[in-house]
Enzyme design. Structure first.
Site, PDB file in Angstrom:
ATOM      1  CG  LEU A  90      -1.725 -21.686  -3.115  1.00 26.18           C
ATOM      2  CD1 LEU A  90      -2.711 -20.522  -3.055  1.00 26.18           C
ATOM      3  CD2 LEU A  90      -0.927 -21.524  -4.181  1.00 26.18           C
ATOM      4  CG  ASP A  91       4.869 -21.952  -0.259  1.00 21.47           C
ATOM      5  OD1 ASP A  91       4.534 -23.180  -0.308  1.00 21.47           O
ATOM      6  OD2 ASP A  91       5.992 -21.340  -0.941  1.00 21.47           O
ATOM      7  CE  LYS A  92       1.893 -18.761   9.061  1.00 14.92           C
ATOM      8  NZ  LYS A  92       2.753 -19.062  10.577  1.00 14.92           N
ATOM      9  CG  HIS A 147       8.261 -24.272  -0.663  1.00 21.94           C
ATOM     10  ND1 HIS A 147       9.001 -23.776   0.560  1.00 21.94           N
ATOM     11  CD2 HIS A 147       7.060 -24.309  -0.059  1.00 21.94           C
ATOM     12  CE1 HIS A 147       8.260 -23.728   1.554  1.00 21.94           C
ATOM     13  NE2 HIS A 147       7.002 -24.116   1.122  1.00 21.94           N
TER      14      HIS A 147
END
Length: 245
Positions: free
Chosen positions: A103-105, A197
Protein backbone atom coordinates in the site's frame (compact mmCIF):
# COMPACT_ATOMS: atom_id res chain seq x y z
CA UNK A 1 11.39 -34.30 16.01
CA UNK A 2 13.69 -31.33 15.45
CA UNK A 3 16.74 -29.70 16.94
CA UNK A 4 16.10 -27.49 19.95
CA UNK A 5 17.88 -24.49 18.39
CA UNK A 6 15.70 -24.76 15.27
CA UNK A 7 12.57 -25.12 17.44
CA UNK A 8 13.45 -21.94 19.34
CA UNK A 9 14.35 -19.98 16.22
CA UNK A 10 11.16 -20.94 14.39
CA UNK A 11 9.17 -20.08 17.51
CA UNK A 12 10.32 -16.47 17.37
CA UNK A 13 13.10 -16.59 19.96
CA UNK A 14 15.67 -15.05 17.64
CA UNK A 15 18.15 -15.94 14.93
CA UNK A 16 20.25 -19.10 15.22
CA UNK A 17 23.12 -17.04 16.69
CA UNK A 18 20.79 -15.35 19.19
CA UNK A 19 19.37 -18.72 20.17
CA UNK A 20 22.90 -20.07 20.76
CA UNK A 21 23.50 -17.22 23.19
CA UNK A 22 20.20 -17.89 25.00
CA UNK A 23 21.18 -21.54 25.39
CA UNK A 24 24.69 -20.68 26.54
CA UNK A 25 23.27 -18.42 29.26
CA UNK A 26 21.21 -21.34 30.62
CA UNK A 27 17.92 -19.59 29.92
CA UNK A 28 16.27 -22.58 28.24
CA UNK A 29 14.63 -25.50 30.01
CA UNK A 30 13.11 -28.70 28.67
CA UNK A 31 10.90 -30.57 31.12
CA UNK A 32 12.16 -28.16 33.81
CA UNK A 33 15.80 -29.13 33.13
CA UNK A 34 18.33 -26.58 31.82
CA UNK A 35 19.53 -27.49 28.32
CA UNK A 36 22.54 -25.79 26.69
CA UNK A 37 23.00 -28.02 23.64
CA UNK A 38 21.02 -26.76 20.63
CA UNK A 39 21.41 -30.16 18.96
CA UNK A 40 19.06 -31.73 21.52
CA UNK A 41 16.11 -33.33 19.74
CA UNK A 42 12.64 -32.20 20.84
CA UNK A 43 9.09 -32.81 19.70
CA UNK A 44 7.79 -29.79 17.76
CA UNK A 45 4.47 -30.23 19.61
CA UNK A 46 6.19 -30.16 23.02
CA UNK A 47 4.58 -28.07 25.76
CA UNK A 48 7.39 -28.29 28.33
CA UNK A 49 9.96 -26.01 26.66
CA UNK A 50 10.53 -22.58 28.23
CA UNK A 51 12.79 -19.53 27.94
CA UNK A 52 13.27 -17.55 31.15
CA UNK A 53 10.44 -19.59 32.63
CA UNK A 54 7.97 -18.64 29.87
CA UNK A 55 6.45 -21.47 27.86
CA UNK A 56 7.46 -21.56 24.19
CA UNK A 57 5.16 -23.25 21.68
CA UNK A 58 6.12 -24.06 18.12
CA UNK A 59 4.30 -22.13 15.40
CA UNK A 60 5.61 -22.15 11.87
CA UNK A 61 3.47 -19.49 10.27
CA UNK A 62 2.05 -16.22 11.60
CA UNK A 63 -0.74 -14.15 10.07
CA UNK A 64 -1.79 -10.63 11.07
CA UNK A 65 -4.37 -8.14 9.80
CA UNK A 66 -3.11 -4.56 10.04
CA UNK A 67 -5.08 -1.35 9.57
CA UNK A 68 -2.23 0.54 7.96
CA UNK A 69 -1.94 4.24 8.86
CA UNK A 70 -0.56 7.00 6.65
CA UNK A 71 3.15 7.78 6.70
CA UNK A 72 4.27 4.15 7.09
CA UNK A 73 5.81 2.21 4.20
CA UNK A 74 4.92 -1.32 3.14
CA UNK A 75 8.37 -2.81 3.55
CA UNK A 76 10.47 -4.75 6.05
CA UNK A 77 13.30 -2.20 6.08
CA UNK A 78 13.59 1.44 5.06
CA UNK A 79 16.32 3.99 5.68
CA UNK A 80 13.96 6.96 5.84
CA UNK A 81 10.49 5.93 7.01
CA UNK A 82 8.91 3.67 9.59
CA UNK A 83 7.85 0.32 8.15
CA UNK A 84 4.66 -1.67 8.71
CA UNK A 85 6.54 -4.49 10.46
CA UNK A 86 7.80 -1.97 13.02
CA UNK A 87 4.19 -1.56 14.15
CA UNK A 88 4.31 -5.11 15.56
CA UNK A 89 4.86 -5.44 19.30
CA UNK A 90 8.07 -7.03 20.50
CA UNK A 91 6.47 -10.39 21.23
CA UNK A 92 4.94 -10.52 17.73
CA UNK A 93 7.87 -9.23 15.70
CA UNK A 94 9.85 -11.77 13.68
CA UNK A 95 12.64 -11.20 11.19
CA UNK A 96 10.83 -13.23 8.51
CA UNK A 97 7.48 -11.40 8.61
CA UNK A 98 6.68 -9.29 5.54
CA UNK A 99 3.71 -7.37 4.10
CA UNK A 100 1.67 -9.13 1.42
CA UNK A 101 1.70 -6.71 -1.49
CA UNK A 102 2.06 -2.99 -1.01
CA UNK A 103 0.00 0.00 0.00
CA UNK A 104 1.38 3.43 -0.83
CA UNK A 105 2.92 5.40 2.02
CA UNK A 106 -0.19 7.57 2.32
CA UNK A 107 -2.76 4.84 1.62
CA UNK A 108 -4.51 3.32 4.63
CA UNK A 109 -6.45 0.16 5.33
CA UNK A 110 -6.14 -3.59 5.11
CA UNK A 111 -2.66 -5.07 4.91
CA UNK A 112 -1.73 -8.66 5.67
CA UNK A 113 1.55 -9.40 7.47
CA UNK A 114 2.85 -12.96 7.46
CA UNK A 115 5.89 -15.19 7.15
CA UNK A 116 4.03 -17.64 4.88
CA UNK A 117 5.82 -17.12 1.59
CA UNK A 118 3.50 -19.35 -0.40
CA UNK A 119 0.40 -17.47 0.69
CA UNK A 120 2.07 -14.14 -0.02
CA UNK A 121 2.98 -15.35 -3.51
CA UNK A 122 -0.52 -16.65 -4.24
CA UNK A 123 -2.28 -13.47 -3.10
CA UNK A 124 -0.11 -11.19 -5.25
CA UNK A 125 0.11 -13.24 -8.46
CA UNK A 126 -1.89 -11.59 -11.29
CA UNK A 127 -3.09 -14.96 -12.60
CA UNK A 128 -4.85 -15.62 -9.28
CA UNK A 129 -7.17 -12.61 -9.87
CA UNK A 130 -7.48 -11.82 -6.16
CA UNK A 131 -10.00 -9.00 -5.73
CA UNK A 132 -9.00 -5.85 -3.89
CA UNK A 133 -11.66 -3.35 -2.84
CA UNK A 134 -10.89 0.28 -2.02
CA UNK A 135 -12.73 3.36 -0.75
CA UNK A 136 -11.49 6.62 -2.21
CA UNK A 137 -12.10 10.36 -2.28
CA UNK A 138 -11.62 11.71 -5.79
CA UNK A 139 -10.93 15.27 -6.99
CA UNK A 140 -13.53 15.53 -9.76
CA UNK A 141 -16.93 14.15 -10.72
CA UNK A 142 -17.15 10.44 -11.46
CA UNK A 143 -19.83 10.02 -14.13
CA UNK A 144 -21.53 7.08 -15.80
CA UNK A 145 -19.03 7.51 -18.62
CA UNK A 146 -16.17 7.13 -16.12
CA UNK A 147 -17.75 3.97 -14.74
CA UNK A 148 -18.07 2.57 -18.26
CA UNK A 149 -14.41 3.28 -19.06
CA UNK A 150 -13.29 1.48 -15.91
CA UNK A 151 -15.60 -1.46 -16.71
CA UNK A 152 -14.08 -2.01 -20.14
CA UNK A 153 -10.45 -1.67 -19.05
CA UNK A 154 -8.35 1.47 -19.14
CA UNK A 155 -5.13 2.36 -20.87
CA UNK A 156 -2.88 4.22 -18.43
CA UNK A 157 -0.96 7.33 -19.46
CA UNK A 158 2.20 5.28 -20.00
CA UNK A 159 0.34 3.03 -22.48
CA UNK A 160 -0.08 0.14 -20.04
CA UNK A 161 -3.42 -1.68 -20.13
CA UNK A 162 -5.28 -2.65 -16.96
CA UNK A 163 -8.07 -5.14 -16.49
CA UNK A 164 -11.72 -4.09 -16.10
CA UNK A 165 -12.65 -2.75 -12.67
CA UNK A 166 -15.98 -2.26 -10.89
CA UNK A 167 -16.56 1.36 -9.89
CA UNK A 168 -19.41 2.49 -7.62
CA UNK A 169 -20.18 6.12 -6.80
CA UNK A 170 -21.39 6.68 -3.23
CA UNK A 171 -21.52 10.49 -3.14
CA UNK A 172 -20.82 13.51 -5.36
CA UNK A 173 -20.31 17.10 -4.18
CA UNK A 174 -20.16 19.84 -6.78
CA UNK A 175 -18.83 23.38 -6.72
CA UNK A 176 -18.17 23.88 -3.01
CA UNK A 177 -15.18 21.62 -2.31
CA UNK A 178 -11.64 22.80 -1.45
CA UNK A 179 -10.23 20.74 -4.32
CA UNK A 180 -8.55 21.72 -7.57
CA UNK A 181 -11.73 21.05 -9.54
CA UNK A 182 -14.07 22.39 -6.86
CA UNK A 183 -15.89 19.05 -6.79
CA UNK A 184 -15.30 15.63 -5.31
CA UNK A 185 -16.62 12.09 -5.53
CA UNK A 186 -16.67 9.36 -2.91
CA UNK A 187 -16.32 5.98 -4.58
CA UNK A 188 -15.62 2.30 -4.11
CA UNK A 189 -13.58 0.37 -6.62
CA UNK A 190 -12.78 -3.32 -7.04
CA UNK A 191 -9.67 -4.27 -9.02
CA UNK A 192 -8.35 -7.71 -9.93
CA UNK A 193 -4.62 -7.04 -10.15
CA UNK A 194 -2.08 -5.01 -8.23
CA UNK A 195 0.01 -2.82 -10.47
CA UNK A 196 2.17 -0.06 -8.98
CA UNK A 197 -0.06 2.81 -7.73
CA UNK A 198 -2.81 1.27 -9.84
CA UNK A 199 -5.91 3.01 -8.48
CA UNK A 200 -4.25 6.43 -8.56
CA UNK A 201 -2.96 5.87 -12.08
CA UNK A 202 -6.38 4.70 -13.28
CA UNK A 203 -7.99 7.95 -12.18
CA UNK A 204 -5.13 9.97 -13.62
CA UNK A 205 -5.91 8.26 -16.95
CA UNK A 206 -9.33 9.96 -16.90
CA UNK A 207 -7.89 13.27 -15.64
CA UNK A 208 -9.00 12.89 -12.04
CA UNK A 209 -6.95 12.56 -8.89
CA UNK A 210 -7.14 10.46 -5.75
CA UNK A 211 -7.18 12.58 -2.60
CA UNK A 212 -7.54 9.74 -0.11
CA UNK A 213 -7.37 5.97 -0.53
CA UNK A 214 -8.20 3.11 1.82
CA UNK A 215 -8.19 -0.65 1.17
CA UNK A 216 -11.31 -2.34 2.52
CA UNK A 217 -10.96 -5.92 1.36
CA UNK A 218 -8.53 -8.45 -0.10
CA UNK A 219 -10.11 -11.58 -1.54
CA UNK A 220 -12.84 -12.62 0.88
CA UNK A 221 -11.11 -10.92 3.82
CA UNK A 222 -12.62 -7.55 4.86
CA UNK A 223 -10.87 -5.05 7.08
CA UNK A 224 -11.95 -5.47 10.70
CA UNK A 225 -13.87 -2.26 11.42
CA UNK A 226 -12.90 -2.44 15.10
CA UNK A 227 -9.19 -1.99 14.29
CA UNK A 228 -7.93 1.55 14.85
CA UNK A 229 -5.34 2.95 12.44
CA UNK A 230 -1.99 1.34 13.26
CA UNK A 231 -3.62 -1.54 15.17
CA UNK A 232 -3.44 -5.19 14.17
CA UNK A 233 -4.66 -8.61 15.26
CA UNK A 234 -3.93 -12.25 14.38
CA UNK A 235 -6.06 -13.72 11.62
CA UNK A 236 -8.45 -16.44 12.72
CA UNK A 237 -8.03 -19.97 11.42
CA UNK A 238 -11.15 -19.49 9.29
CA UNK A 239 -9.78 -16.26 7.79
CA UNK A 240 -6.49 -17.92 6.87
CA UNK A 241 -8.31 -20.84 5.25
CA UNK A 242 -10.48 -18.41 3.29
CA UNK A 243 -7.40 -16.63 1.94
CA UNK A 244 -5.85 -19.94 0.89
CA UNK A 245 -8.86 -21.03 -1.18
Amino acid sequence: MMRLDKFLSLSGQGTRNEVKLILKKKRVTVASEIVKDGRTQVDKNATDIAVDGRQVLYQQYFYYMLNKPQGVVSATKDNLDKTVVELLKGEDFREDIFPVGRLDKNTTGLLILTNDGQLGHDLTQPKKHVEKEYWAEIDGIVTDETISKFATGLTLKNGEKVKPAELLVEQVEQGQCPTQSGSRSIIRIVIHEGKFHQVKRMFEAVDMYVLELKRLRMGDLPLDKSLELGAYRPLTKEEVESLKK
